[in-house]
Design a protein around this motif. Structure first.
Motif, PDB file in Angstrom:
ATOM      1  N   ARG A   1       0.798  -1.096  -0.091  1.00 21.83           N
ATOM      2  CA  ARG A   1      -0.062  -0.001  -0.158  1.00 21.83           C
ATOM      3  C   ARG A   1       0.723   1.453  -0.142  1.00 21.83           C
ATOM      4  O   ARG A   1       2.211   1.342   0.229  1.00 21.83           O
ATOM      5  CB  ARG A   1      -0.944  -0.109   1.453  1.00 21.83           C
ATOM      6  N   ILE A   2       0.176   2.433  -0.513  1.00 23.62           N
ATOM      7  CA  ILE A   2       0.840   3.729  -0.322  1.00 23.62           C
ATOM      8  C   ILE A   2       0.087   4.828   0.407  1.00 23.62           C
ATOM      9  O   ILE A   2      -1.155   4.751   0.141  1.00 23.62           O
ATOM     10  CB  ILE A   2       1.252   4.148  -1.873  1.00 23.62           C
ATOM     11  N   GLU A   3       0.572   5.314   1.297  1.00 26.75           N
ATOM     12  CA  GLU A   3      -0.033   6.479   1.827  1.00 26.75           C
ATOM     13  C   GLU A   3       0.579   7.679   1.455  1.00 26.75           C
ATOM     14  O   GLU A   3       2.013   7.964   1.718  1.00 26.75           O
ATOM     15  CB  GLU A   3       0.092   6.212   3.382  1.00 26.75           C
TER      16      GLU A   3
ATOM     17  N   TRP B   1       5.362  10.656   1.463  1.00 29.23           N
ATOM     18  CA  TRP B   1       5.140   9.499   0.841  1.00 29.23           C
ATOM     19  C   TRP B   1       5.774   8.233   1.601  1.00 29.23           C
ATOM     20  O   TRP B   1       6.784   8.252   1.808  1.00 29.23           O
ATOM     21  CB  TRP B   1       5.860   9.595  -0.576  1.00 29.23           C
ATOM     22  N   ARG B   2       4.531   7.395   2.018  1.00 35.95           N
ATOM     23  CA  ARG B   2       5.147   6.331   2.649  1.00 35.95           C
ATOM     24  C   ARG B   2       4.567   4.857   1.996  1.00 35.95           C
ATOM     25  O   ARG B   2       3.340   4.944   1.471  1.00 35.95           O
ATOM     26  CB  ARG B   2       4.307   6.418   4.153  1.00 35.95           C
ATOM     27  N   GLU B   3       5.401   4.027   1.721  1.00 38.01           N
ATOM     28  CA  GLU B   3       5.150   2.832   1.069  1.00 38.01           C
ATOM     29  C   GLU B   3       4.970   1.629   2.320  1.00 38.01           C
ATOM     30  O   GLU B   3       5.941   1.649   3.139  1.00 38.01           O
ATOM     31  CB  GLU B   3       6.132   2.309   0.099  1.00 38.01           C
ATOM     32  N   LEU B   4       4.036   1.010   2.322  1.00 40.12           N
ATOM     33  CA  LEU B   4       3.774  -0.085   3.489  1.00 40.12           C
ATOM     34  C   LEU B   4       3.624  -1.606   3.097  1.00 40.12           C
ATOM     35  O   LEU B   4       2.909  -1.698   1.751  1.00 40.12           O
ATOM     36  CB  LEU B   4       2.748   0.539   4.313  1.00 40.12           C
ATOM     37  N   GLU B   5       3.826  -2.463   3.664  1.00 42.00           N
ATOM     38  CA  GLU B   5       3.620  -3.837   3.321  1.00 42.00           C
ATOM     39  C   GLU B   5       4.194  -4.312   1.920  1.00 42.00           C
ATOM     40  O   GLU B   5       3.615  -5.264   1.183  1.00 42.00           O
ATOM     41  CB  GLU B   5       2.149  -4.032   3.383  1.00 42.00           C
TER      42      GLU B   5
ATOM     43  N   VAL C   1       9.745   2.276   1.922  1.00 43.65           N
ATOM     44  CA  VAL C   1      10.675   3.548   1.804  1.00 43.65           C
ATOM     45  C   VAL C   1       9.479   4.572   2.410  1.00 43.65           C
ATOM     46  O   VAL C   1       8.518   4.681   1.922  1.00 43.65           O
ATOM     47  CB  VAL C   1      11.138   3.899   0.330  1.00 43.65           C
ATOM     48  N   THR C   2      10.177   5.869   2.982  1.00 44.12           N
ATOM     49  CA  THR C   2       9.192   6.935   3.197  1.00 44.12           C
ATOM     50  C   THR C   2      10.033   8.365   2.790  1.00 44.12           C
ATOM     51  O   THR C   2      11.316   8.351   3.218  1.00 44.12           O
ATOM     52  CB  THR C   2       9.044   7.098   4.625  1.00 44.12           C
TER      53      THR C   2
END
Length: 686
Positions: A620-622, A636-640, A678-679
């Motif tokens: 996911r991307i937040e 910009w935050r990438e998760l999982e 990555v953030t």
């Protein structure tokens, strides 16, 4: 009803018929009634007219003399030699003019000191004391002047002079003076053929003698005697008055004011000679008329009744015809001449009625044509004005002319040289009356096509016009009217300026875009391991730049909405909206910020697709942003996604993100590589 014949009706038809009958039957009646009064009046008027004509002739001759001096001096005032520091060339020119007129010329500066004097030898020192009087008045008013008598400091004699200003750039910088010798004016008075005991004298506004037909220049500068100076001063312009000399003799004075200098000409003639010219013939005519009148009265009265009856009928008929009422029939006259008059009156009546009908028809046609013309003009999208030639008087304007010009100007000068017409040259100087296109059409027959100018309305606002003008000629080719059309070009000029600005802005933006494209190409080419990789990465970055351009074009290159920019970039790489979470209020970015952030987002999305959260099916991307003190903070935050193995190698993508944030957005970008993804934290001013 018969009206009595009285003195108040002697100039009517009855009196004229009675005079005609008496003149045919007994000539004494003509002498007694008509000739006496007419001759008395004509002789009296002729005597006064003769004396007044003499004064008028003298005044006209003196006016021409003064006007010749004024014209010559005005022409000399335009000499370019007056503008030179060294006036020697002007002095030579002035001496030639002065020699031709048998006079001398003086030039004075603003301090009233002489700077040239042709009465003195060339090179001689000039008087140091400043001049006063007429020259100071010319400097004050800026207008030509004809002086009263004053004492010349150079010639030591009484003179009068004409003075004209030397105007440069609408300012009087010098004054030229040219004396009129009383001797030259005296020659005009000496040329008169005056009767014995008569004389002529020229007086200035201060009751000082300028010259005298008897004494000539010897009397110049002397106060005029009150017995003729007082009537001259009290006369408004001209007339005949009776004066009494110091010796008690009565004289008739004819006074005539000159056009220049407020001078007055007085022509005097002994009253006995003046009255005897018409009284003697009058006495003789009166005596003869009285004798013959008694002889003719009886015959005149007998014939008057027979003649007046048909004449009165004709008069009543003529008044009825003129009034347009019912017309009675006039019986035939027993006198042949009156019968001829009756027939002529009947023919005139028919012609008059026909002429009246024609005039009514023409008037209706003219009125209809004028109504149609006005209707056509009011429908025209241009302002239209009709101007009379040669006066320049405005005849007709349509409503559009008033809308464009405010109050359309009239070019009639009424004797005024500089008439404001509201027109302004592009450099800001006002049009002179004769420069206006409509006046050029009137004065020179010029056809003017779409001349651009500025126009100052009565309320002070300025509008830009395009004007055309053309002359209208009569059958003989003479110019009788001019037509002018006006159109406002404010909107066109504004559009042209907007087009110029947009063209310049477009050129600037195209150059900037090409520079970005070139930099992207070079850096992508350097960092690509193969041509296929170069093509894929480079096309993606160009498409990102193009998408940002599309968003700018939708807002006419004013701004880009941040939400639309983020959604636009993400939509190309993922169709599963649940994998992307966007949080933030609506923020409008400028064109430069929008293009730069579009490239940054493209790099972030493409990295997530190739290496980050969008590689698998669960990542996911937040994306969140907030506004803080005029800055935008974006995360910009990438998760999982797949595990991140430490810090990856620095590539052009990371360099592009940092450089765009720093140089193009004026902010900073920080990257954190965590195991879960990555953030990126970015902050830049809005």
């Amino acid at each position: 009803m018969r009206h009595p014949v009285g003195p108040s009706r002697r100039l009517g038809l009855r009196a004229h018929l009675l005079a005609l009958v008496l003149a045919v039957v007994v000539p004494a009646l003509l002498f007694g009634v008509v000739a006496v009064t007419e001759v008395a009046r004509s002789h009296g008027e002729a005597s006064g007219a003769r004396l007044q004509s003499t004064a008028r002739t003298v005044a006209l001759a003196l006016d021409k003399e003064v006007e010749a001096y004024l014209t010559t001096l005005t022409a000399l005032a335009s000499s370019p030699f007056l503008d030179e520091p060294d006036l020697s060339a002007f002095d030579t020119q002035a001496r030639q003019v002065a020699q031709a007129l048998d006079t001398w010329i003086v030039a004075l500066d603003e301090s009233l000191h002489q700077i040239a004097n042709t009465a003195l030898p060339k090179g001689a020192p000039l008087p140091q004391a400043p001049s006063a009087g007429p020259a100071a008045q010319v400097f004050a008013t800026g207008r030509p002047l004809v002086s009263d008598v004053f004492m010349s400091r150079t010639k030591r004699q009484p003179i009068v002079a004409v003075l004209v200003p030397v105007v440069r750039n609408e300012k009087t910088v010098k004054v030229l003076a040219m004396p009129l010798s009383p001797g030259s004016l005296a020659r005009i008075l000496h040329g008169l053929e005056l009767s014995r005991g008569s004389f002529a004298v020229l007086i200035d506004s201060r009751r000082t003698i300028i010259t005298h037909s008897r004494d000539g220049p010897r009397s110049s500068g002397q106060p005029a005697p009150a017995w003729y100076a007082d009537p001259a001063a009290s006369a408004e312009s001209h007339g005949i008055v009776v004066g009494i000399t110091p010796e008690g003799e009565k004289v008739a004075l004819a006074l005539q004011r000159l056009s220049y200098g407020n001078w007055t000409v007085a022509v005097a003639e002994p009253l006995d000679a003046y009255e005897s010219s018409w009284q003697k013939p009058l006495v003789g005519l009166v005596l003869a008329g009285l004798v013959l009148l008694a002889l003719a009265a009886a015959a005149a009265l007998a014939l008057a009744r027979r003649v007046l009856r048909p004449v009165e009928a004709l008069a009543r008929h003529a008044r009825s015809v003129t009034a347009g009422g019912s017309v009675e029939t006039v019986p035939k006259a027993t006198i042949a001449e009156l019968e001829t008059l009756r027939k002529a009156l009947a023919e005139a009546e028919i012609a008059l009625r026909d002429q009246a009908e024609v005039e009514r028809t023409v008037a209706r046609a003219v009125q209809d044509n004028e109504i149609r013309l006005r209707a056509v003009l009011e429908q025209m999208p241009l302002g239209v004005a009709l101007v009379e030639a040669p006066s320049g008087r405005r005849l007709l304007c349509n409503a559009k002319a008033f809308e464009i010009l405010g109050d359309p100007p009239s070019f009639a000068n009424d004797g005024i040289e500089d008439v404001p017409v509201g027109a302004i040259h592009p450099d800001g100087t006002p049009y002179r009356r004769e420069e206006h296109p409509i006046m050029r059409a009137i004065l020179h027959g010029e056809t003017v096509d779409r001349e651009e100018m500025l126009h100052r309305r009565a309320d002070g606002t300025i509008t830009q016009l395009e004007i055309s003008a053309a002359p209208i000629r009569d059958v003989s080719g003479g110019i009788v009217l001019a037509v002018g059309t006006f159109s406002s070009i404010d909107a066109r000029k504004e559009a042209e300026e907007q087009h110029r600005l947009l063209t310049a802005e477009l050129s600037h933006r195209v150059k900037n875009t090409l520079a970005v494209v070139q930099a992207l190409m070079v850096q992508t080419l350097v960092r690509s391991r193969s041509l296929a990789e170069f093509r894929s990465v480079y096309e993606g970055r160009l498409h990102a730049l193009a998408r940002a351009h599309d968003l700018l074009l939708r807002s006419e290159w004013r701004h880009i909405d941040l939400v639309a920019l983020v959604q636009n970039e993400l939509a190309l790489f993922t169709r599963n909206a649940s994998r992307v979470e966007i949080t933030g209020e609506s923020v409008l970015l400028g064109p430069r910020q929008g293009l730069a952030l579009g490239l940054v987002l493209h790099e972030l999305v493409s990295n997530a697709v190739r290496h980050g959260a969008l590689v698998g099916a669960t990542g996911r991307i937040e994306i969140t942003w907030t506004k803080e003190d005029g800055h935008l903070r974006l995360r910009w935050r990438e998760l999982e996604g797949p595990p991140v193995p430490g810090s990856p190698a620095e590539g052009f993508g990371l360099e592009l993100i940092r450089r765009s944030t720093s140089y193009d957005l004026g902010g900073k970008a920080e990257c954190t590589f965590a195991s879960e993804g990555v953030t990126w934290d970015m902050m830049f001013p809005l």
